[in-house]
Design a protein around this motif. Structure first.
Motif, PDB file in Angstrom:
ATOM      1  N   PRO A 238      38.266  44.817  15.092  1.00 45.56           N
ATOM      2  CA  PRO A 238      38.128  44.965  16.548  1.00 45.56           C
ATOM      3  C   PRO A 238      36.686  45.141  16.992  1.00 45.56           C
ATOM      4  N   ILE A 239      35.887  45.760  16.143  1.00 46.10           N
ATOM      5  CA  ILE A 239      34.495  46.044  16.510  1.00 46.10           C
ATOM      6  C   ILE A 239      33.659  44.772  16.446  1.00 46.10           C
ATOM      7  N   VAL A 240      33.779  44.029  15.332  1.00 47.70           N
ATOM      8  CA  VAL A 240      32.972  42.823  15.191  1.00 47.70           C
ATOM      9  C   VAL A 240      33.444  41.744  16.160  1.00 47.70           C
ATOM     10  N   ALA A 241      34.748  41.722  16.498  1.00 50.65           N
ATOM     11  CA  ALA A 241      35.245  40.749  17.468  1.00 50.65           C
ATOM     12  C   ALA A 241      34.678  41.032  18.858  1.00 50.65           C
ATOM     13  N   GLU A 242      34.598  42.303  19.216  1.00 47.75           N
ATOM     14  CA  GLU A 242      34.012  42.660  20.515  1.00 47.75           C
ATOM     15  C   GLU A 242      32.533  42.303  20.554  1.00 47.75           C
ATOM     16  N   ALA A 243      31.822  42.554  19.446  1.00 46.15           N
ATOM     17  CA  ALA A 243      30.393  42.207  19.382  1.00 46.15           C
ATOM     18  C   ALA A 243      30.202  40.700  19.462  1.00 46.15           C
ATOM     19  N   ALA A 244      31.092  39.933  18.815  1.00 43.47           N
ATOM     20  CA  ALA A 244      30.988  38.469  18.874  1.00 43.47           C
ATOM     21  C   ALA A 244      31.212  37.968  20.293  1.00 43.47           C
ATOM     22  N   GLY A 245      32.146  38.590  21.015  1.00 44.87           N
ATOM     23  CA  GLY A 245      32.359  38.211  22.410  1.00 44.87           C
ATOM     24  C   GLY A 245      31.128  38.461  23.255  1.00 44.87           C
ATOM     25  N   ALA A 246      30.468  39.600  23.028  1.00 37.35           N
ATOM     26  CA  ALA A 246      29.237  39.894  23.775  1.00 37.35           C
ATOM     27  C   ALA A 246      28.127  38.903  23.415  1.00 37.35           C
ATOM     28  N   TYR A 247      28.067  38.499  22.130  1.00 33.61           N
ATOM     29  CA  TYR A 247      27.049  37.523  21.723  1.00 33.61           C
ATOM     30  C   TYR A 247      27.313  36.164  22.375  1.00 33.61           C
ATOM     31  N   ARG A 248      28.582  35.773  22.446  1.00 33.53           N
ATOM     32  CA  ARG A 248      28.916  34.490  23.094  1.00 33.53           C
ATOM     33  C   ARG A 248      28.535  34.501  24.570  1.00 33.53           C
ATOM     34  N   ASP A 249      28.674  35.659  25.219  1.00 30.58           N
ATOM     35  CA  ASP A 249      28.260  35.753  26.629  1.00 30.58           C
ATOM     36  C   ASP A 249      26.764  35.470  26.772  1.00 30.58           C
ATOM     37  N   LEU A 250      25.988  35.935  25.785  1.00 25.92           N
ATOM     38  CA  LEU A 250      24.544  35.703  25.803  1.00 25.92           C
ATOM     39  C   LEU A 250      24.209  34.279  25.362  1.00 25.92           C
ATOM     40  N   CYS A 251      24.943  33.782  24.380  1.00 25.71           N
ATOM     41  CA  CYS A 251      24.658  32.479  23.784  1.00 25.71           C
ATOM     42  C   CYS A 251      25.923  31.626  23.795  1.00 25.71           C
ATOM     43  N   PRO A 252      26.211  30.927  24.880  1.00 26.88           N
ATOM     44  CA  PRO A 252      27.455  30.157  24.980  1.00 26.88           C
ATOM     45  C   PRO A 252      27.605  29.082  23.914  1.00 26.88           C
ATOM     46  N   GLY A 253      26.514  28.670  23.287  1.00 25.10           N
ATOM     47  CA  GLY A 253      26.594  27.643  22.267  1.00 25.10           C
ATOM     48  C   GLY A 253      27.028  28.142  20.907  1.00 25.10           C
ATOM     49  N   ALA A 254      27.296  29.457  20.782  1.00 26.74           N
ATOM     50  CA  ALA A 254      27.742  30.031  19.510  1.00 26.74           C
ATOM     51  C   ALA A 254      29.258  30.185  19.509  1.00 26.74           C
ATOM     52  N   SER A 255      29.891  29.952  18.362  1.00 35.44           N
ATOM     53  CA  SER A 255      31.333  30.143  18.235  1.00 35.44           C
ATOM     54  C   SER A 255      31.631  30.891  16.943  1.00 35.44           C
ATOM     55  N   PHE A 256      32.767  31.590  16.928  1.00 32.54           N
ATOM     56  CA  PHE A 256      33.131  32.427  15.789  1.00 32.54           C
ATOM     57  C   PHE A 256      34.592  32.170  15.424  1.00 32.54           C
ATOM     58  N   ALA A 257      34.900  32.251  14.139  1.00 31.55           N
ATOM     59  CA  ALA A 257      36.283  32.180  13.655  1.00 31.55           C
ATOM     60  C   ALA A 257      36.506  33.383  12.745  1.00 31.55           C
ATOM     61  N   PHE A 258      37.624  34.100  12.930  1.00 27.73           N
ATOM     62  CA  PHE A 258      37.877  35.334  12.198  1.00 27.73           C
ATOM     63  C   PHE A 258      39.060  35.176  11.249  1.00 27.73           C
ATOM     64  N   THR A 259      38.844  35.568   9.997  1.00 23.36           N
ATOM     65  CA  THR A 259      39.915  35.662   9.008  1.00 23.36           C
ATOM     66  C   THR A 259      39.758  37.021   8.335  1.00 23.36           C
ATOM     67  N   MET A 260      40.257  38.052   9.003  1.00 25.03           N
ATOM     68  CA  MET A 260      40.054  39.428   8.552  1.00 25.03           C
ATOM     69  C   MET A 260      41.337  39.915   7.881  1.00 25.03           C
ATOM     70  N   GLU A 261      41.369  39.833   6.536  1.00 26.63           N
ATOM     71  CA  GLU A 261      42.558  40.197   5.772  1.00 26.63           C
ATOM     72  C   GLU A 261      42.307  41.343   4.807  1.00 26.63           C
ATOM     73  N   GLY A 262      41.151  41.980   4.924  1.00 26.91           N
ATOM     74  CA  GLY A 262      40.808  43.087   4.040  1.00 26.91           C
ATOM     75  C   GLY A 262      39.429  42.876   3.441  1.00 26.91           C
ATOM     76  N   SER A 263      38.770  43.976   3.084  1.00 26.65           N
ATOM     77  CA  SER A 263      37.410  43.891   2.552  1.00 26.65           C
ATOM     78  C   SER A 263      37.360  43.098   1.256  1.00 26.65           C
TER      79      SER A 263
END
Length: 501
Positions: A240-265
């Motif tokens: 949840p933390i890194v996803a929120e940070a990625a959303g804030a980064y996309r707001d600053l840099c619309p040309g960036a995209s992220f894909a999440f596969t968070m299944e454990g460390s």
């Protein structure tokens, strides 16, 4: 050239005024209401009658008054618990004093962010006797609340006039200090001063002029804004933390995209290692609660934050605090009923994480130590086993917390911020210490881990991976970490506790 020089001088002067002359850290307070309940107009409505019948333990208040206080961070930087001028073991940050009035009751009526809620479990009131220097009066003691910029909360208090005192009550006063800053009373204004309007107009014209020059001379992206695609693996607790940070980064840099596969460390680091061994040219980051396993020489890690975890119990268990020895006995299977550790007569149901979980690894290393865990006894979690204890495993933090909330007698563990925000679970102290950065940083609370970010070697300086990691630890991302109860490693009293990878 003159315009560019002016564009540097004006912001520099403004910054000097705000950060040096006025102080960066400012805690503001405002008395939004202070009125007696008898000071109401005649009306046919029922509500004024109810307000006139305020009681204290069944005794009607004869001269009651209501006060609404607003406390806010109106400075330019984060206010932490250690910024309040108070002894380390004093939980009180500021005090409001009410001359010639007793505090009958208080309640927090508004929070700018729900993450502030956990700070007010220790809200206190007291009464001071009269001295030569000041009259008797009630006191509201407010905790050391960590607050992001523009964060606020409100306190509603009911008070009763001290016997023998007449006339209108004196307004409340605030007692307390902020290190390297100040506390000031703010005023709600309906009209903006002309000099402010003039200054704002001038700055707007200046910004527009600079924008025109910028657009003519540069069509590139903002500073440290990188485009591209980044695949993110790893910790479910950190998702949840890194996803929120990625959303804030996309707001600053619309040309960036992220894909999440968070299944454990463990799974995340292994997936990254597979990508590196396959010589995949894409950009990847794996976040891990603790260090990677051995045998992955192609991965480079860096500590990101001090990551807190918490024990959580279903409220039916009837416990709020466990010793470290009791926790170990419970997970070893030596204690199977809550009554044995001061709780209710209920079987203990352990909800744990799957093997490979970074949260589980942190729990084993930091809390259990050499104690061997009892193995799972059921395959399905939750499990209907009547009055019998059981042990079961789940795959992620969210599932664990909801399972503990819905299972009578359950005990589990998870990320502290998510635990505090989950209804139906109770955070359990360890050796009477709560899951706070301050307690962990002082070597008093044991359940924490360093959150690492792993990449395939050192990422290129202009890559999306490198840009996002800088954003996460030094820019808006750092504010997001703090809002979730975490702390960038560099901000700890003992930064060396975030051990290098």
């Amino acid at each position: 050239m003159a315009l560019a020089t002016l564009g540097i001088v004006v912001p520099s002067v403004a910054a000097f005024y705000e950060f040096v002359l006025k102080g960066r850290k400012r805690l503001g307070y405002r008395i939004q209401m202070d009125t007696t309940t008898t000071n109401v107009a005649e009306t046919d409505a029922e509500l004024p009658g109810a307000l006139l019948e305020l009681q204290n333990h069944g005794v009607p208040l004869r001269h009651a008054s209501l006060v609404l206080l607003r406390v806010e961070n109106n400075g330019f930087t984060y206010i932490d618990t250690h910024d309040y001028v108070a002894l380390d073991d004093d939980r009180v940050g500021i005090r409001f004093f009410f001359p010639n009035r007793k505090v009958v009751g208080t309640v927090i009526t508004e929070l700018s962010n729900d993450s502030l809620r956990a700070n007010f479990r220790d809200l206190r009131t007291s009464f001071r006797e009269e001295t030569d220097r000041r009259p008797a009066g009630g006191v509201i003691e407010l905790p050391k609340v960590p607050m992001n910029r523009n964060a606020h909360y409100k306190v509603l208090a009911a008070l009763e006039r001290v016997a023998g005192v007449t006339g209108e009550p004196a307004p409340p006063t605030l007692e307390g200090e902020i290190k390297d800053g100040r506390i000031q009373e703010t005023q709600s204004r309906t009209n903006t001063p002309k000099r402010v309007i003039t200054l704002v107009g001038f700055l707007v014209l200046l910004i527009v002029a600079q924008l025109v020059v910028f657009l003519r001379g540069n069509s590139g992206a903002p500073l440290d804004c990188t485009t591209g695609h980044l695949a993110v693996y790893g910790s479910t607790a950190f998702e949840p933390i890194v996803a929120e940070a990625a959303g804030a980064y996309r707001d600053l840099c619309p040309g960036a995209s992220f894909a999440f596969t968070m299944e454990g460390s463990g799974e995340g680091v292994a997936a990254l290692d597979d990508r590196v061994r396959a010589h995949d040219k894409g950009e990847f980051i794996a976040f891990s609660d603790g260090r990677k396993a051995a045998g992955m020489p192609g991965l480079t890690g860096r500590p990101i934050s001090f990551f807190l975890f918490a024990l959580v119990a279903n409220p039916d268990a009837g416990v709020r605090d466990l010793t470290l020895s009791q926790v170990r006995d419970i997970y070893a299977g030596k204690v199977a009923n809550w009554a044995a550790v001061g709780g209710n007569d209920l079987p203990i149901r352990l909800i744990t994480r799957h093997r490979g979980s970074g949260t589980r690894a942190a729990f084993k290393e930091r809390v259990l130590g050499t104690t061997a865990e009892a193995p799972p006894t059921v395959d399905v979690c939750p499990h209907d086993s009547g009055r019998q204890p059981f042990v079961c495993e789940v795959g992620d933090t969210g599932k664990l917390l909801t399972t503990v909330a819905g299972t009578s007698g359950a005990l589990g563990y998870g990320e502290a911020g998510a635990a505090a925000a989950t209804e139906g679970v109770r955070t359990v102290r360890i050796d009477d210490h709560p899951p706070t950065v301050e307690a962990a940083d002082a070597h008093l609370y044991p359940f924490w881990e360093t959150e690492y970010a792993y990449t395939g070697g050192e990422p290129a300086a202009r890559s999306l991976s490198a840009s996002f990691l800088r954003f996460l630890t030094t820019q808006t991302g750092a504010d997001i970490l703090r809002a979730h109860g975490l702390r960038p490693c560099a901000e700890l009293a003992d930064p060396a506790r975030c051990q290098p990878a």
